[in-house]
Write an enzyme that holds these catalytic residues in place. Sequence first.
Site, PDB file in Angstrom:
ATOM      1  CB  CYS A  33      26.488 135.029  45.910  1.00  0.00           C
ATOM      2  SG  CYS A  33      27.804 134.705  47.075  1.00  0.00           S
ATOM      3  CB  CYS A  36      29.587 133.664  44.673  1.00  0.00           C
ATOM      4  SG  CYS A  36      28.614 132.875  45.965  1.00  0.00           S
TER       5      CYS A  36
END
Length: 110
Positions: A33, A36
């Site tokens: 991600c 993230c």
Amino acid sequence: MAEGVNDVTAATWEQEVLGENGLVLIDFWAVWCGPCRMIAPTVEELAREYAGKVKVLKLNTDENPEIASRYKIMGIPTLMFFKGGQKVDQIVGAVPKPQLKAKLDSLINA
């Protein structure tokens, strides 16, 4: 793991999150991600700044799908806030640090 930030797993969830009386911030994330990875340094800074006031944890959603499913995590990063073992709020997406600080301050003072 960064200073002030610990991993939480399905095996430690009850003790680390639900058994905690104070404010807990959980960063739901995954290795693949991009957002993230963008928000991770901010989460680490907040862990240092709020040391002793907020417990900061990271949960890898790929390795702990049962927890992600239980809390209906649909997008990551999701930052979830618990107080006294109860979910009190969440933020989805990579948001600016001032927004996270404002949220933490309001929850600490609630």
